[in-house]
Structures are given as structure tokens and as C-alpha cells.
Design an enzyme around this catalytic site. Structure first.
Site, PDB file in Angstrom:
ATOM      1  N   VAL A 192      91.677 -35.143 105.184  1.00  0.00           N
ATOM      2  CA  VAL A 192      93.140 -35.130 105.357  1.00  0.00           C
ATOM      3  C   VAL A 192      93.537 -33.987 106.281  1.00  0.00           C
ATOM      4  O   VAL A 192      92.826 -32.991 106.415  1.00  0.00           O
ATOM      5  CB  VAL A 192      93.882 -34.982 104.001  1.00  0.00           C
ATOM      6  CG1 VAL A 192      93.848 -36.287 103.237  1.00  0.00           C
ATOM      7  CG2 VAL A 192      93.316 -33.839 103.184  1.00  0.00           C
ATOM      8  N   TRP A 238      81.033 -30.576  96.384  1.00  0.00           N
ATOM      9  CA  TRP A 238      80.659 -31.822  95.711  1.00  0.00           C
ATOM     10  C   TRP A 238      79.146 -31.958  95.568  1.00  0.00           C
ATOM     11  O   TRP A 238      78.564 -32.941  96.006  1.00  0.00           O
ATOM     12  CB  TRP A 238      81.202 -33.024  96.498  1.00  0.00           C
ATOM     13  CG  TRP A 238      82.694 -33.058  96.586  1.00  0.00           C
ATOM     14  CD1 TRP A 238      83.561 -33.352  95.582  1.00  0.00           C
ATOM     15  CD2 TRP A 238      83.493 -32.831  97.752  1.00  0.00           C
ATOM     16  NE1 TRP A 238      84.847 -33.308  96.048  1.00  0.00           N
ATOM     17  CE2 TRP A 238      84.843 -32.997  97.369  1.00  0.00           C
ATOM     18  CE3 TRP A 238      83.201 -32.486  99.080  1.00  0.00           C
ATOM     19  CZ2 TRP A 238      85.897 -32.830  98.265  1.00  0.00           C
ATOM     20  CZ3 TRP A 238      84.257 -32.337  99.968  1.00  0.00           C
ATOM     21  CH2 TRP A 238      85.600 -32.507  99.557  1.00  0.00           C
ATOM     22  N   ALA A 292      97.081 -39.567 101.163  1.00  0.00           N
ATOM     23  CA  ALA A 292      96.090 -39.818 100.119  1.00  0.00           C
ATOM     24  C   ALA A 292      96.173 -38.692  99.105  1.00  0.00           C
ATOM     25  O   ALA A 292      96.636 -37.596  99.408  1.00  0.00           O
ATOM     26  CB  ALA A 292      94.691 -39.890 100.714  1.00  0.00           C
ATOM     27  N   GLN A 305      88.667 -39.742  87.812  1.00  0.00           N
ATOM     28  CA  GLN A 305      89.662 -39.472  88.845  1.00  0.00           C
ATOM     29  C   GLN A 305      90.534 -40.690  89.075  1.00  0.00           C
ATOM     30  O   GLN A 305      90.165 -41.817  88.730  1.00  0.00           O
ATOM     31  CB  GLN A 305      88.969 -39.130  90.175  1.00  0.00           C
ATOM     32  CG  GLN A 305      88.382 -37.737  90.225  1.00  0.00           C
ATOM     33  CD  GLN A 305      88.049 -37.315  91.647  1.00  0.00           C
ATOM     34  OE1 GLN A 305      87.899 -38.144  92.539  1.00  0.00           O
ATOM     35  NE2 GLN A 305      87.926 -36.020  91.856  1.00  0.00           N
ATOM     36  N   ARG A 348      79.356 -34.734  88.984  1.00  0.00           N
ATOM     37  CA  ARG A 348      79.085 -33.545  89.791  1.00  0.00           C
ATOM     38  C   ARG A 348      78.003 -32.719  89.141  1.00  0.00           C
ATOM     39  O   ARG A 348      77.981 -32.556  87.916  1.00  0.00           O
ATOM     40  CB  ARG A 348      80.348 -32.705  89.923  1.00  0.00           C
ATOM     41  CG  ARG A 348      81.354 -33.455  90.763  1.00  0.00           C
ATOM     42  CD  ARG A 348      82.519 -32.618  91.138  1.00  0.00           C
ATOM     43  NE  ARG A 348      83.489 -33.484  91.812  1.00  0.00           N
ATOM     44  CZ  ARG A 348      84.689 -33.112  92.180  1.00  0.00           C
ATOM     45  NH1 ARG A 348      85.065 -31.865  91.959  1.00  0.00           N
ATOM     46  NH2 ARG A 348      85.498 -33.949  92.785  1.00  0.00           N
ATOM     47  N   HIS A 406      83.580 -38.291  93.887  1.00  0.00           N
ATOM     48  CA  HIS A 406      85.023 -38.484  93.831  1.00  0.00           C
ATOM     49  C   HIS A 406      85.322 -39.961  94.093  1.00  0.00           C
ATOM     50  O   HIS A 406      84.419 -40.734  94.416  1.00  0.00           O
ATOM     51  CB  HIS A 406      85.760 -37.574  94.837  1.00  0.00           C
ATOM     52  CG  HIS A 406      85.186 -37.574  96.239  1.00  0.00           C
ATOM     53  ND1 HIS A 406      85.679 -36.793  97.242  1.00  0.00           N
ATOM     54  CD2 HIS A 406      84.162 -38.265  96.791  1.00  0.00           C
ATOM     55  CE1 HIS A 406      84.984 -37.000  98.354  1.00  0.00           C
ATOM     56  NE2 HIS A 406      84.072 -37.882  98.103  1.00  0.00           N
TER      57      HIS A 406
HETATM   58  N1  DAH Z   1      88.380 -36.199  96.535  1.00  0.00           N
HETATM   59  C1  DAH Z   1      88.869 -34.843  96.321  1.00  0.00           C
HETATM   60  C2  DAH Z   1      88.069 -34.164  95.241  1.00  0.00           C
HETATM   61  O1  DAH Z   1      87.455 -34.827  94.469  1.00  0.00           O
HETATM   62  C3  DAH Z   1      90.314 -34.875  95.932  1.00  0.00           C
HETATM   63  C4  DAH Z   1      91.184 -35.316  97.061  1.00  0.00           C
HETATM   64  C5  DAH Z   1      91.735 -34.397  97.896  1.00  0.00           C
HETATM   65  C6  DAH Z   1      91.455 -36.639  97.235  1.00  0.00           C
HETATM   66  C7  DAH Z   1      92.568 -34.769  98.926  1.00  0.00           C
HETATM   67  C8  DAH Z   1      92.285 -37.060  98.271  1.00  0.00           C
HETATM   68  C9  DAH Z   1      92.831 -36.093  99.105  1.00  0.00           C
HETATM   69  O2  DAH Z   1      92.584 -38.319  98.488  1.00  0.00           O
HETATM   70  O3  DAH Z   1      93.671 -36.476 100.069  1.00  0.00           O
HETATM   71  O4  DAH Z   1      88.095 -32.972  95.158  1.00  0.00           O
END
Ligand code: DAH
Length: 372
Positions: free
Chosen positions: A284, A181, A340, A241, A227, A201
Site C-alpha cells: 500500500v 511475517w 485495503a 484476520q 506466524r 496474512h
Molecule cells: N497483511 C498485513 C499484516 O498481516 C495487514 C495489512 C496491512 C493488510 C495493510 C492490508 C493493508 O490490506 O493494506 O500485517
């Protein structure tokens, strides 16, 4: 005493012509003169006000021509007839000339007024109907699918604190996961102020929401992310997103899987294949990613710009909320669990609309956008 010659002398200058004696001007001449002068003045009258002044001066109650007509009574009968006739003819002629001049001036004014003006008789231009951008439409559809499942839509800030975008999602500085990121920094840390960045994100909204609410939680978070990224067919520096978060007693991986499968069925229809596989995201545990089968090639074309021969296109990350995150929010992680997910809207819009290059979405080319 000068000499006298009966025939005049050749040596003397020729005799002077008799002195000029003007012809006696008659009343009829006077009428003609008034008319001539009036016509000349009329030519010089350039607007309505000048025309009115002219009318008063010539034809008005104490106008020049009116004066002659008034004076007729004092003339001998013979002359009165002659002058009266001439004056009346002049009056008619001047009235007609005034009218003609008036018409000419009005026509010129009309012509000048409409020269650069709108032609109200032209048919109108048809108003083009706008429509929603395909990414906006996809975003709304995704959000609605989850709303129907009982998730509440909320939004968070696009300019975010480092703390929410990274730290509290268990991505500390120097953690290798930060490489995923890379972002645009708005403000470096100065005098103890927190660094600001464009969020990479929508996950920071998980923390912001948990901070202010108690379980049960079911939210869906649509929004723009940024990004610092080299762009290609599947990567843009700005993307949209949708984040998903559920926290409750007894939530398990089965709930996550069931929710995402139902989402995929509603979004892509039953014919599109969905795959869930192991992945890693610091916030997670366990982490997974969800992919759909490639929509641009049969699934084995190594030159495919969408899947590069892998056959699958990743559309979201997901997982069970890390217990440390639940604890940090003040929840008892023995009692509560959560799942999530975070998905790229363009990545979902692309298979839906058969778009093979993400960059097309943001070039604002109407030839492209009008197709949807
Ligand atoms: N925020 C992550 C991204 O932008 C995507 C993501 C992955 C969101 C796992 C989540 C999660 O809520 O549980 O790559």
C-alpha cells in the site's frame, strides 16, 4: 462227608446271611421313584429348552408319570385308588416345581441382562448447549459489518504459494519487510516447484481476487493465518484476520478512513477512541495503521501487558493499494484506485470481551470459554 454239629462249630466261619431279596416294589414306590428322579433332573435343567425337554419327558403325553397314570386302568380297584392318588399328587407337585424353576431361571436371566445395562428409569443427563468461540463470533460480526456496507465475503487457501503471500504483494525475498511475517514453510523450492507456506496474512487473497475479477471490487476475506512467532499476551502463532479490498474509480484515502471509522463505531461503539497513524506495508502507499485506546489500563501504565504504556493497541493495517499492484492485475492505475485493510480478529475480540491475553483464546479451557 463233613461232620454235623447241632449248634454249629465255633471253628467254622459264621453262617452266611440269607441272600438279599429285594422288597417287592409296589406301584406307589414306583411313583415316588419317578418323582424323586424328576425333581433331581429339574434341578439340573439350566434353561428354557432344558425345562421343556424335562416337561415332555416327565409330564408329556408319553412321559414317565403320564405312563403311570395311563396304566391305572389295568390295576386292581384297591391299588388303583392308592396309586392314582399318589400319582396325581406327584403330578401336581412336579407341575408346581416346574413353574418355580421356570420363575427362578427367568429372574436370573433378567438380573443378568440388566446387571451391566442402562437403567432406563434414570433421569437423562442434560445436554450442554454449545456456543460459538468468541473469536469466531467476532470474525462473523466483522464480516457482517462489511457485508452490510456492500463488501462480498470470499475465502482463500491457508496453504499458500510464496508468490501470492510475498512476491506479488511487493515483498521480494530478502526484503526487510519479510521479517514481519516469518512463517512455517510447507515445502522448499524443489525442481522449479514453488515453495509452499502457511499464509501469514489474508492479503494474498487481494491478488487472487484481482487476478480473476475486474473493478469495481469490494471484498471482505476472513481466515486463519500463521506466524513463526514467540508468543506473548498479544502474539500467537495462529491468528485470524479479516482482509478488506475495494478497487474502483475515484476511491481515495477519505473512503478508507470513512469506511474504517464506521466499522470501528459499529464494532466498538462510539465511546471507544480510534486513531489512525502513518505506517508501512509494501503493498500500500500510503500505509496506515488503526489503533484503539487501551482497554486494559488508563493508557499510561508502562507495565500494561496490552499496550505497554503506549495507551493504544494496533488492530489493523491499511492503506491505498500500491499502483504497481493494480498494474500487475492488469488495471489502469490512472483510472482505478483502491484501498485495503487487514485486521487481527483476536486483537478486536480482546477489547470487546475484556480479554488481556491472546493465548487464552486457544487453550480450550472451558472455564474460560463458558464465560462468553
Ligand atoms: N497483511 C498485513 C499484516 O498481516 C495487514 C495489512 C496491512 C493488510 C495493510 C492490508 C493493508 O490490506 O493494506 O500485517
Amino acid at each position: 462227608m463233613p461232620l454235623w454239629f447241632p449248634q454249629g462249630s465255633p471253628n467254622l466261619p459264621p453262617p452266611k446271611p440269607p441272600p438279599y431279596t429285594p422288597r417287592m416294589t409296589t406301584a406307589v414306590d414306583q411313583v415316588a421313584e419317578v418323582e424323586r428322579e424328576a425333581r433331581e433332573a429339574l434341578e439340573g435343567a439350566a434353561d428354557e429348552a432344558a425345562l421343556e425337554a424335562w416337561r415332555t419327558r416327565v409330564l408329556g403325553r408319553s412321559g414317565t408319570l403320564t405312563g403311570i397314570l395311563r396304566g391305572l386302568g389295568g390295576l386292581p380297584a384297591e391299588e388303583r385308588r392308592e396309586v392314582g392318588q399318589a400319582a396325581n399328587l406327584a403330578k401336581q407337585a412336579l407341575e408346581a416345581a416346574l413353574e418355580a424353576r421356570q420363575d427362578a431361571l427367568r429372574a436370573a436371566a433378567r438380573e443378568a441382562a440388566t446387571r451391566d445395562a442402562i437403567d432406563v428409569t434414570l433421569p437423562g443427563r442434560p445436554v450442554r448447549r454449545g456456543r460459538l468461540h468468541p473469536v469466531t463470533r467476532t470474525l462473523q460480526e466483522i464480516t457482517r459489518i462489511f457485508e452490510r456496507m456492500g463488501f462480498q465475503a470470499v475465502e482463500g487457501p491457508e496453504v499458500e504459494l510464496d508468490e501470492y503471500n510475498f512476491e506479488r504483494l511487493r515483498i521480494p525475498e530478502h526484503h526487510p519487510a519479510r521479517d514481519m511475517w516469518d512463517t512455517f514453510w510447507v515445502d522448499e523450492e524443489v525442481d522449479g516447484r514453488q515453495p509452499l507456506l502457511l499464509r501469514t496474512h489474508t492479503s494474498p487473497m487481494q491478488i487472487r481476487f484481482m487476478e480473476q475479477h475486474e473493478p469495481p471490487i469490494r471484498i471482505v476475506v476472513p481466515g486463519r493465518c500463521y506466524r513463526y512467532e514467540a508468543t506473548d499476551a498479544t502474539h500467537e502463532w495462529m491468528l485470524q484476520q479479516v482482509e478488506l479490498l475495494a478497487v474502483d474509480e475515484g476511491l481515495s484515502m477519505a473512503d478508507l478512513k470513512g469506511t474504517l471509522q464506521e466499522f470501528a463505531r459499529q464494532m466498538f461503539g462510539p465511546q471507544r477512541r480510534v486513531m489512525m497513524r502513518n505506517s508501512y506495508f509494501p503493498f500500500v502507499e500510503p500505509g496506515v495503521e488503526l489503533a484503539v485506546d487501551c482497554y486494559a489500563c488508563p493508557g499510561n501504565d508502562p507495565t500494561c501487558s496490552v499496550c505497554r504504556g503506549a495507551g493504544w493497541v494496533e488492530i489493523m493495517g491499511a492503506g491505498m493499494v500500491h499502483p504497481e499492484i493494480l498494474e500487475a492485475a492488469g488495471y489502469d492505475s490512472d483510472r482505478y484506485t483502491g484501498f485495503a485493510a487487514g485486521m487481527g480478529v483476536e486483537r478486536i475480540a480482546m477489547p470487546r470481551y475484556g480479554v488481556e491475553d491472546i493465548r487464552l483464546f486457544y487453550q480450550n479451557d472451558l472455564r474460560f470459554l463458558r464465560q462468553f
